[in-house]
Each structure stands twice: as C-alpha cells, then as structure tokens.
Design a protein around this motif. Structure first.
Motif, short mmCIF file in Angstrom:
data_model
loop_
_atom_site.label_atom_id
_atom_site.label_comp_id
_atom_site.label_asym_id
_atom_site.label_seq_id
_atom_site.Cartn_x
_atom_site.Cartn_y
_atom_site.Cartn_z
N VAL A 6 -15.14 2.22 8.10
CA VAL A 6 -13.94 2.31 7.26
C VAL A 6 -13.83 3.74 6.76
N VAL A 7 -12.71 4.39 7.04
CA VAL A 7 -12.50 5.76 6.54
C VAL A 7 -11.62 5.68 5.30
N GLY A 8 -12.16 6.11 4.15
CA GLY A 8 -11.45 6.05 2.87
C GLY A 8 -12.02 4.95 1.99
N ALA A 9 -12.77 5.37 0.95
CA ALA A 9 -13.39 4.39 0.05
C ALA A 9 -12.56 4.24 -1.22
N GLY A 10 -11.24 4.24 -1.05
CA GLY A 10 -10.36 4.09 -2.22
C GLY A 10 -10.05 2.62 -2.48
N ASN A 11 -8.86 2.37 -3.03
CA ASN A 11 -8.50 1.01 -3.43
C ASN A 11 -8.53 0.04 -2.25
N MET A 12 -7.85 0.41 -1.15
CA MET A 12 -7.70 -0.53 -0.04
C MET A 12 -8.93 -0.55 0.85
N GLY A 13 -9.49 0.62 1.16
CA GLY A 13 -10.68 0.68 2.01
C GLY A 13 -11.83 -0.09 1.39
N VAL A 66 -6.90 5.84 4.59
CA VAL A 66 -6.59 7.07 3.82
C VAL A 66 -5.08 7.10 3.60
N LYS A 67 -4.63 7.97 2.70
CA LYS A 67 -3.20 8.06 2.39
C LYS A 67 -2.42 8.45 3.66
N PRO A 68 -1.16 8.04 3.74
CA PRO A 68 -0.38 8.32 4.94
C PRO A 68 -0.36 9.80 5.34
N SER A 86 -5.11 0.90 11.59
CA SER A 86 -4.58 1.70 10.47
C SER A 86 -3.88 0.79 9.48
N VAL A 87 -4.16 1.02 8.18
CA VAL A 87 -3.44 0.28 7.14
C VAL A 87 -2.49 1.21 6.39
N ALA A 88 -2.27 2.41 6.92
CA ALA A 88 -1.46 3.40 6.20
C ALA A 88 0.01 2.99 6.17
N MET A 110 -0.92 -4.25 7.48
CA MET A 110 -0.53 -4.04 6.08
C MET A 110 -1.14 -5.15 5.23
N PRO A 111 -2.33 -4.88 4.67
CA PRO A 111 -3.00 -5.86 3.82
C PRO A 111 -2.56 -5.68 2.36
N ASN A 112 -3.15 -6.41 1.46
CA ASN A 112 -3.01 -6.06 0.04
C ASN A 112 -4.37 -6.18 -0.65
N THR A 113 -4.42 -5.73 -1.89
CA THR A 113 -5.73 -5.56 -2.53
C THR A 113 -6.44 -6.89 -2.83
N ALA A 114 -5.69 -8.01 -2.75
CA ALA A 114 -6.34 -9.30 -2.99
C ALA A 114 -7.32 -9.66 -1.87
N SER A 162 4.74 -7.81 0.56
CA SER A 162 3.38 -8.31 0.30
C SER A 162 2.34 -7.21 0.14
N GLY A 163 2.59 -6.02 0.73
CA GLY A 163 1.64 -4.92 0.54
C GLY A 163 1.71 -4.40 -0.89
N SER A 164 2.93 -4.14 -1.36
CA SER A 164 3.13 -3.65 -2.73
C SER A 164 3.17 -4.79 -3.73
N1 LIG Z 1 -3.55 0.45 -2.42
C1 LIG Z 1 -2.95 -0.59 -1.84
O1 LIG Z 1 -2.69 -1.63 -2.47
C2 LIG Z 1 -2.62 -0.53 -0.39
C3 LIG Z 1 -2.77 0.63 0.34
N2 LIG Z 1 -2.47 0.67 1.66
C4 LIG Z 1 -2.66 1.90 2.41
O2 LIG Z 1 -4.05 2.18 2.37
C5 LIG Z 1 -4.24 3.60 2.43
C6 LIG Z 1 -5.18 4.00 1.32
O3 LIG Z 1 -4.57 3.71 0.08
P1 LIG Z 1 -5.46 3.67 -1.23
O4 LIG Z 1 -6.75 2.99 -0.94
O5 LIG Z 1 -4.61 3.14 -2.29
O6 LIG Z 1 -5.73 5.24 -1.43
P2 LIG Z 1 -6.93 5.94 -2.21
O7 LIG Z 1 -6.48 7.33 -2.53
O8 LIG Z 1 -7.41 5.05 -3.30
O9 LIG Z 1 -8.11 6.01 -1.11
C7 LIG Z 1 -8.14 6.89 -0.04
C8 LIG Z 1 -9.52 7.53 -0.02
O10 LIG Z 1 -9.68 8.22 1.21
C9 LIG Z 1 -10.27 9.49 0.93
N3 LIG Z 1 -9.96 10.40 2.03
C10 LIG Z 1 -8.83 11.09 2.30
N4 LIG Z 1 -8.94 11.78 3.45
C11 LIG Z 1 -10.19 11.53 3.92
C12 LIG Z 1 -10.91 11.96 5.07
N5 LIG Z 1 -10.38 12.79 5.96
N6 LIG Z 1 -12.16 11.52 5.23
C13 LIG Z 1 -12.74 10.70 4.33
N7 LIG Z 1 -12.11 10.24 3.22
C14 LIG Z 1 -10.84 10.65 3.02
C15 LIG Z 1 -9.64 9.87 -0.37
O11 LIG Z 1 -10.35 10.92 -0.97
P3 LIG Z 1 -9.53 11.98 -1.90
O12 LIG Z 1 -9.00 11.17 -3.04
O13 LIG Z 1 -10.59 12.95 -2.28
O14 LIG Z 1 -8.45 12.55 -1.02
C16 LIG Z 1 -9.72 8.56 -1.13
O15 LIG Z 1 -11.00 8.36 -1.71
C17 LIG Z 1 -2.88 4.24 2.32
O16 LIG Z 1 -2.46 4.71 3.56
C18 LIG Z 1 -1.98 3.11 1.82
O17 LIG Z 1 -0.67 3.24 2.33
C19 LIG Z 1 -2.02 -0.43 2.34
C20 LIG Z 1 -1.85 -1.60 1.68
C21 LIG Z 1 -2.07 -1.74 0.25
#
Ligand SMILES: NC(=O)C1=CN([C@@H]2O[C@H](COP(=O)(O)OP(=O)(O)OC[C@H]3O[C@@H](n4cnc5c(N)ncnc54)[C@H](OP(=O)(O)O)[C@@H]3O)[C@@H](O)[C@H]2O)C=CC1
Ligand SMILES: O=C(O)[C@@H]1CCC=N1
Length: 262
Positions: A6-13, A66-68, A86-88, A110-114, A162-164
């Motif tokens: 999984v690339v991106g450890a933010g909300n959705m990842g 990761v963000k779009p 991709s879930v972007a 296109m998932p959601n956080t649930a 459903s995503g938002s």
């Molecule tokens: N949040 C939601 O409810 C939903 C989100 N999505 C999609 O999911 C994707 C992520 O959203 P969300 O989780 O909210 O975003 P976040 O900003 O919470 O998470 C993205 C993470 O990815 C990291 N990142 C960015 N570029 C890289 C890279 N090249 N290598 C490694 N890590 C990287 C970011 O780090 P840094 O902050 O340092 O850039 C950040 O920690 C988006 O495309 C969004 O459209 C889809 C459905 C629902």
C-alpha cells in the motif's frame, strides 16, 4: 515479495491496510510505504504481518492511496508489468495506463473510510485485460465492506456519493450535536445521542431494506413534532442542498483528473 504493498499511509491507505490485513482471507503479507516512516510504522503495528517502508519494494499488487496530484509520480516508479489498484479520486484508467512504464494490470476503486471496520462501500472498474486483478480486488474489498462493479463513466458520481458520503454523515452529526448544545444539552450528551441515533437509523434502514420515505413517515406523526422539523428542512430546500453538494463533488472529481496531467 509482499502480497500487497500500500503506497500512502494516510486516511484511506491505513483504513484499507488495517481492514484487509486483519480480515480472514485477506492478503497475508502487507507492506505500507509512506514518506514519513512513523506513519507507515503506526499502520504496520496494527497488522498481523505488516512491514513499514520508505522505499518501493517488490510486491504482487500495489494499492495506490496517495493524493490525486501525487499519483502520476508514483505510477511512473512502478516496475514493468506491475499490477495496480488506484483509489485516487478522479484519476482515470486511461491516465494510469499511460503513466505505467510497461504493461501491467490496472483497477480503479473508490472505497470509503468505513473499510477500516469492515463496513465500507467500494466501487470498482478495470481496464480490459485486467480481469484477474479486478476479481482479486473485489475479493479483497469485499473483506472490508460492500463492493459494486461500476462503469467508469459513473465513477465521478459514485465517488461523490459513497466515497465522500461519510463526511456528509459526519457533518450531520456535528450539526445535530451543535443544535443540542445550543438548545441546552451538555456537549457529550448531545454527541452521544446524535451518534447513537445515526447508528440506529443506518442499521434500521439496512435491516428493513424499506423505502427511506416510508421509514421517515413512520417517525413523522401527523401533527407531531417531527413534522415541524421536516417542514423546516423542506422549506430550506434540504434535498436541493444535497443535490448541489453532491454535484459539486462530482465536478471536482473531473477537475482532479485534468489537474493530474499538469
Ligand atoms: N480520505 C478518504 O475518505 C478517501 C480518499 N480516497 C483517495 O485516497 C487517496 C489518499 O487520500 P487520503 O488517505 O485522504 O490522503 P492522505 O494525505 O491522508 O494520505 C496520503 C499519504 O501518502 C503520502 N504520500 C504522498 N506521496 C507519496 C509517495 N510518493 N510515496 C509514499 N507516500 C506518499 C502522503 O505523505 P505527505 O502527506 O507527506 O505527502 C500521505 O501520508 C486520494 O487519492 C483520495 O482521493 C478515496 C476514497 C476515500
Ligand atoms: O475528498 C476527496 O477527494 C476524497 C475522495 C473521496 C473522499 N475523499
């Protein structure tokens, strides 16, 4: 090689990694990659076999969260023949395909956080030739909620619904709590009441599978108090507000696609 990276450890990842990684029958070995090691480590610690990374490593499937506007750079770094989910928001299959170095399979979801608690909703579509990956993606997303196969041309609207959607429900929760507070309730009690009400209404709607209008009317005694509130919502054009808001989100999805090319 990991089953899933999984690339991106933010909300959705993190929601997807934690949800799939802890579900029976999910990917066995999951790696999670983020710029910020702490974020990846926090997610890996919640997985039975999780590994935190700051650099790409080899994996059977790459799930990009990761963000779009970051996704093009990530896709370009993937190895030839990579299998990509991709879930972007907004990013089209054709765009992902054009950025992949060579070949590979591509699924858009296109998932959601649930999904984090197994109660998500995910829409899925795939490029021709990616049927095996699409089947695997559906299997994994089904571990964390409901899955709908959706034609890509409906993805902007589905994403806006459903995503938002969880954010709209949380806005309603905030507004209900604020109303309770303004009308004299303690903040904690107002939130507990609102939260339990949203949960109960969601579960009741799911259990009954009834028309929501009929369910609303069952609460709304003629001449009673709910009718007064509903009349105010209708007068303030609540439905029109919801339509306008969902349309704005769907239009933003189209813009995100265009912006990712800049
Ligand atoms: N949040 C939601 O409810 C939903 C989100 N999505 C999609 O999911 C994707 C992520 O959203 P969300 O989780 O909210 O975003 P976040 O900003 O919470 O998470 C993205 C993470 O990815 C990291 N990142 C960015 N570029 C890289 C890279 N090249 N290598 C490694 N890590 C990287 C970011 O780090 P840094 O902050 O340092 O850039 C950040 O920690 C988006 O495309 C969004 O459209 C889809 C459905 C629902
Ligand atoms: O707001 C966003 O763009 C992302 C996609 C759907 C939910 N969150």
């Amino acid at each position: 090689m990991y089953d899933l990276l999984v690339v991106g450890a933010g909300n959705m990842g993190s929601a997807l990694a934690v949800g799939m990684g802890n579900a029976e029958g999910g990917p066995k070995s999951i790696a999670i990659l983020d710029h910020t090691l702490n974020k990846a480590q926090a997610v890996a610690a919640r997985l039975p076999q999780g590994r935190a990374l700051t650099e790409l490593e080899s994996a059977d499937v790459y799930l990009l969260a990761v963000k779009p506007h970051h996704i093009r750079n990530v896709v370009k770094e993937l190895p030839a023949g990579a299998k990509v989910i991709s879930v972007a928001a907004g990013i089209r299959l054709a765009q992902l395909n054009s950025w992949l170095v060579k070949g590979g399979a591509i699924v858009r979801a296109m998932p959601n956080t649930a999904c984090e608690i197994g109660q998500g909703v995910t829409a899925v579509c795939a490029t021709a030739g990616s049927e095996d990956l699409a089947a695997r993606a559906q299997e994994w997303f089904r571990l964390v909620g409901e899955v709908f196969l959706v034609p890509e041309k409906q993805f902007d609207v589905v994403s806006a619904l459903s995503g938002s959607g969880p954010a709209y429900v949380f806005l309603l929760l905030e507004a209900m709590q604020e109303a309770g507070i303004t009308l004299g309730l303690p903040a904690a009690m107002a939130l507990d009441l609102a939260r339990a009400t949203v949960r109960g209404a969601g579960l009741l709607s799911q259990a009954r599978q009834d028309d929501p209008r009929a369910m609303r009317l069952a609460v709304t005694s003629p001449g009673g108090m709910t009718a007064e509130a509903i009349a105010v919502f209708e007068k303030l054009r609540f439905r029109h507000q919801v339509l306008t808001a969902v349309r704005a989100a769907a239009e933003r999805s189209q813009e995100l696609s265009a912006l990712a090319e800049d």
